[in-house]
Design a protein around this motif. Structure first.
Motif, PDB file in Angstrom:
ATOM      1  N   LYS A   1       0.853  -1.194   0.000  1.00  0.00           N
ATOM      2  CA  LYS A   1       0.000   0.000   0.000  1.00  0.00           C
ATOM      3  C   LYS A   1       0.889   1.243   0.000  1.00  0.00           C
ATOM      4  CE  LYS A   1      -3.474  -2.425   2.669  1.00  0.00           C
ATOM      5  NZ  LYS A   1      -2.689  -3.586   3.065  1.00  0.00           N
TER       6      LYS A   1
ATOM      7  N   ASN B   1      -2.982   0.141  -3.860  1.00  0.00           N
ATOM      8  CA  ASN B   1      -3.252  -0.945  -2.932  1.00  0.00           C
ATOM      9  C   ASN B   1      -3.187  -2.242  -3.722  1.00  0.00           C
ATOM     10  OD1 ASN B   1      -4.117  -2.633  -0.929  1.00  0.00           O
ATOM     11  ND2 ASN B   1      -6.038  -1.586  -0.539  1.00  0.00           N
TER      12      ASN B   1
ATOM     13  N   LEU C   1      -7.813   8.127   2.567  1.00  0.00           N
ATOM     14  CA  LEU C   1      -7.544   6.959   3.408  1.00  0.00           C
ATOM     15  C   LEU C   1      -8.824   6.448   4.075  1.00  0.00           C
ATOM     16  CD1 LEU C   1      -4.158   8.001   5.061  1.00  0.00           C
ATOM     17  CD2 LEU C   1      -4.517   6.256   3.313  1.00  0.00           C
TER      18      LEU C   1
ATOM     19  N   LYS D   1     -10.849   2.834   3.988  1.00  0.00           N
ATOM     20  CA  LYS D   1     -10.768   2.152   5.286  1.00  0.00           C
ATOM     21  C   LYS D   1      -9.331   1.799   5.672  1.00  0.00           C
ATOM     22  CE  LYS D   1     -15.411   0.269   5.018  1.00  0.00           C
ATOM     23  NZ  LYS D   1     -15.946   0.540   3.741  1.00  0.00           N
ATOM     24  N   LEU D   2      -8.446   2.779   5.502  1.00  0.00           N
ATOM     25  CA  LEU D   2      -7.039   2.611   5.835  1.00  0.00           C
ATOM     26  C   LEU D   2      -6.586   3.735   6.756  1.00  0.00           C
ATOM     27  CD1 LEU D   2      -5.551   1.795   2.320  1.00  0.00           C
ATOM     28  CD2 LEU D   2      -5.867   0.186   4.195  1.00  0.00           C
TER      29      LEU D   2
ATOM     30  N   SER E   1      -0.844   3.870   9.469  1.00  0.00           N
ATOM     31  CA  SER E   1      -0.063   2.697   9.879  1.00  0.00           C
ATOM     32  C   SER E   1      -0.261   1.515   8.941  1.00  0.00           C
ATOM     33  CB  SER E   1      -0.413   2.302  11.312  1.00  0.00           C
ATOM     34  OG  SER E   1      -1.785   1.986  11.402  1.00  0.00           O
ATOM     35  N   ASP E   2      -1.305   1.554   8.099  1.00  0.00           N
ATOM     36  CA  ASP E   2      -1.535   0.481   7.129  1.00  0.00           C
ATOM     37  C   ASP E   2      -0.680   0.637   5.879  1.00  0.00           C
ATOM     38  OD1 ASP E   2      -3.591  -0.757   8.672  1.00  0.00           O
ATOM     39  OD2 ASP E   2      -4.995   0.775   7.964  1.00  0.00           O
ATOM     40  N   LEU E   3      -0.092   1.820   5.684  1.00  0.00           N
ATOM     41  CA  LEU E   3       0.718   2.082   4.492  1.00  0.00           C
ATOM     42  C   LEU E   3       2.106   1.471   4.619  1.00  0.00           C
ATOM     43  CD1 LEU E   3      -0.154   5.846   3.919  1.00  0.00           C
ATOM     44  CD2 LEU E   3      -1.120   3.867   2.735  1.00  0.00           C
ATOM     45  N   ASP E   4       2.662   1.083   3.471  1.00  0.00           N
ATOM     46  CA  ASP E   4       4.027   0.565   3.426  1.00  0.00           C
ATOM     47  C   ASP E   4       5.024   1.653   3.025  1.00  0.00           C
ATOM     48  OD1 ASP E   4       3.435  -2.263   3.950  1.00  0.00           O
ATOM     49  OD2 ASP E   4       2.379  -2.149   2.037  1.00  0.00           O
TER      50      ASP E   4
END
Length: 93
Positions: A2, A19, A46, A50-51, A54-57
């Motif tokens: 992501k 994503n 985001l 629904k992100l 902290s969900d991102l790379d």
């Protein structure tokens, strides 16, 4: 993977969320208030997907060519988000 992608150096501002194989683009026209609108637009993108940060790379930002101020706003935003979320920062042009 992501990745949040930001380009605020051209005539229009683009925020993308990659994503995996899916890419979502949020575009807003550049105005004098890009620095005021950028974070709320990122937050909205985001939330719609629904992100959280902290969900991102990684975060990617356009390094130019383009507006010097736009480059500074884009890089500062991505670096700030990356420090808070402990993600990688990547650049492109």
């Amino acid at each position: 993977m992501k990745i949040l992608v930001i380009n605020v150096v051209s005539e229009n501002c683009y925020i993308s969320l990659i994503n995996g194989d899916k890419q979502v683009i949020c575009r807003f026209e550049k105005a004098n208030n890009t620095s005021e609108r950028l974070l709320p637009e990122i937050d909205s993108l985001l939330k719609k997907n629904k992100l959280g940060l902290s969900d991102l790379d990684a975060g990617m930002v356009c390094e130019g060519p383009g507006s010097f101020t736009g480059i500074r706003v884009g890089i500062a935003t991505v670096k700030g988000l990356a420090l808070g979320a402990d993600i990688k920062v990547l650049g492109f042009n």
